[in-house]
Write an enzyme that holds these catalytic residues in place. Structure first.
Site, PDB file in Angstrom:
ATOM      1  N   ALA A  56     -10.927  -6.974  10.854  1.00  7.41           N
ATOM      2  CA  ALA A  56      -9.626  -7.149  10.205  1.00  7.41           C
ATOM      3  C   ALA A  56      -8.512  -6.525  11.031  1.00  7.41           C
ATOM      4  O   ALA A  56      -7.444  -7.123  11.226  1.00  7.41           O
ATOM      5  CB  ALA A  56      -9.656  -6.543   8.805  1.00  7.41           C
ATOM      6  N   LYS A  57      -8.747  -5.331  11.534  1.00  8.73           N
ATOM      7  CA  LYS A  57      -7.705  -4.625  12.274  1.00  8.73           C
ATOM      8  C   LYS A  57      -7.469  -5.246  13.645  1.00  8.73           C
ATOM      9  O   LYS A  57      -6.342  -5.227  14.159  1.00  8.73           O
ATOM     10  CB  LYS A  57      -8.065  -3.142  12.395  1.00  8.73           C
ATOM     11  N   ASP A  85      -1.155  -7.369  -6.098  1.00 13.81           N
ATOM     12  CA  ASP A  85      -2.363  -7.605  -5.326  1.00 13.81           C
ATOM     13  C   ASP A  85      -1.975  -8.481  -4.139  1.00 13.81           C
ATOM     14  O   ASP A  85      -1.706  -9.672  -4.298  1.00 13.81           O
ATOM     15  CB  ASP A  85      -3.415  -8.303  -6.188  1.00 13.81           C
ATOM     16  N   VAL A  86      -1.931  -7.902  -2.939  1.00 19.15           N
ATOM     17  CA  VAL A  86      -1.429  -8.650  -1.791  1.00 19.15           C
ATOM     18  C   VAL A  86      -2.350  -9.792  -1.377  1.00 19.15           C
ATOM     19  O   VAL A  86      -1.933 -10.685  -0.632  1.00 19.15           O
ATOM     20  CB  VAL A  86      -1.171  -7.726  -0.584  1.00 19.15           C
ATOM     21  N   GLY A  94       1.726   3.376  -2.357  1.00 16.65           N
ATOM     22  CA  GLY A  94       1.553   4.395  -3.379  1.00 16.65           C
ATOM     23  C   GLY A  94       1.208   5.767  -2.852  1.00 16.65           C
ATOM     24  O   GLY A  94       1.551   6.786  -3.459  1.00 16.65           O
ATOM     25  N   ARG A  95       0.527   5.819  -1.716  1.00 16.46           N
ATOM     26  CA  ARG A  95       0.104   7.121  -1.181  1.00 16.46           C
ATOM     27  C   ARG A  95      -0.161   6.989   0.316  1.00 16.46           C
ATOM     28  O   ARG A  95      -0.078   5.909   0.895  1.00 16.46           O
ATOM     29  CB  ARG A  95      -1.162   7.602  -1.887  1.00 16.46           C
ATOM     30  N   TYR A 121     -13.916  -3.952   8.730  1.00 13.77           N
ATOM     31  CA  TYR A 121     -12.636  -3.274   8.966  1.00 13.77           C
ATOM     32  C   TYR A 121     -12.167  -3.476  10.411  1.00 13.77           C
ATOM     33  O   TYR A 121     -10.996  -3.760  10.662  1.00 13.77           O
ATOM     34  CB  TYR A 121     -12.799  -1.787   8.654  1.00 13.77           C
ATOM     35  N   GLY A 162       0.828  -1.196   0.000  1.00 20.26           N
ATOM     36  CA  GLY A 162       0.000   0.000   0.000  1.00 20.26           C
ATOM     37  C   GLY A 162       0.861   1.244   0.000  1.00 20.26           C
ATOM     38  O   GLY A 162       0.531   2.256   0.627  1.00 20.26           O
ATOM     39  N   SER A 189      -5.440  -0.459  13.611  1.00 17.55           N
ATOM     40  CA  SER A 189      -6.211   0.788  13.630  1.00 17.55           C
ATOM     41  C   SER A 189      -6.920   0.921  14.960  1.00 17.55           C
ATOM     42  O   SER A 189      -7.204  -0.081  15.640  1.00 17.55           O
ATOM     43  CB  SER A 189      -7.249   0.778  12.495  1.00 17.55           C
TER      44      SER A 189
END
Length: 264
Positions: free
Chosen positions: A168-169, A74-75, A26-27, A165, A24, A153
């Site tokens: 997952a976190k 694509d991870v 890229g930004r 989310y 991730g 997170s």
């Protein structure tokens, strides 16, 4: 998977230079972490689905005189992960630092959330971190030294509309502690960063979804943070820099909440 031809081969590769991979990258937080690790002396490989973003960020690092490459990957896809890490080895060397940062949002209340929304978020965050860590650990254990930093997170504590989310976190934290136990005997530390409110494209997306002007959204959020400001990607990059340092060799299996204040 394709790799962008932006490695600066005019910068000599020190024989002892360590290689870091940032997913991730890229930004946002990933880009900030990549730039900080390059400043710390690592050769950096940035992985991202967005070819333009990852190439541009890698080029920025190269122009500052560091060694960097940008790769599209694509991870959540096993073959893509294997090909990406193989490309890193070929172009920069064997990686011993891994930042599992790649992530996506598919927010919705439970009764509106689709199976696809659930699977996509769990796939990118947890499956992605698993696949990347499994692939990189063989180089870390071979070297007898390594660092893995997983991005969790504050949403791991629960957040309305983010069942996928948050799960997952929270899972990233259990994953972190387990890898710390398994890889510790091989000189590899594994830690997690749990950012609070950080100004990234994801936050802008949330404001749009809520139909709240961004400035108003940020101002309201800052009032709820102890330090009375919004976090920036560079704040998280500073924590990642510490976890990847020699000085953090006795710190493993930890989750650091970088949220501008205490959370409950």
């Amino acid at each position: 998977m394709t790799d962008s031809p932006i490695e600066d081969r005019t910068v000599p590769a020190p024989s002892d230079q360590r290689v870091a991979i940032v997913t991730g990258g890229g930004r946002g937080i990933g880009a900030a972490v990549g730039k900080r690790l390059a400043e710390d002396g690592f050769a950096v490989a940035l992985l991202d689905l967005n070819e333009h973003d990852v190439a541009e960020t890698a080029q920025d690092i190269v122009e500052l005189g560091h060694r960097a490459i940008g790769l599209t990957a694509d991870v959540a896809d096993e073959a893509s992960v294997t090909a990406a890490v193989d490309a890193v080895v070929a172009q920069l060397g064997e990686p011993t630092v891994l930042i599992n940062n790649a992530g996506v949002l598919r927010d919705n209340l439970l009764f509106k959330m689709s199976v696809s929304d659930w699977d996509t978020v769990l796939g990118v965050h947890l499956r992605g971190a698993f696949l990347m860590s499994r692939e990189v650990q063989k180089y870390q254990t071979k070297a007898g030294w390594g660092r893995i930093v997983n991005l969790s997170s504050s949403s791991a504590l629960g957040n309305r509309g983010q069942a996928n989310y948050s799960a997952a976190k929270a899972g990233m934290q259990g994953f972190t502690k387990t890898l710390a136990i398994e890889l510790g005997p091989f000189g590899v530390t594994v830690n997690a960063i749990a950012p609070g409110f950080i100004q990234t494209a994801m936050i802008e997306e949330t404001a749009r979804r809520m139909k709240v002007p961004l400035d108003q959204f940020l101002e309201g959020a800052a009032k709820e943070i102890a330090v009375r400001r919004i976090g920036q990607p560079e704040d998280i990059a500073a924590v990642a820099s510490f976890f990847c340092s020699e000085g953090a060799g006795y710190v493993s299996g930890q989750v650091l909440y970088a949220a501008g204040g205490p959370l409950s």
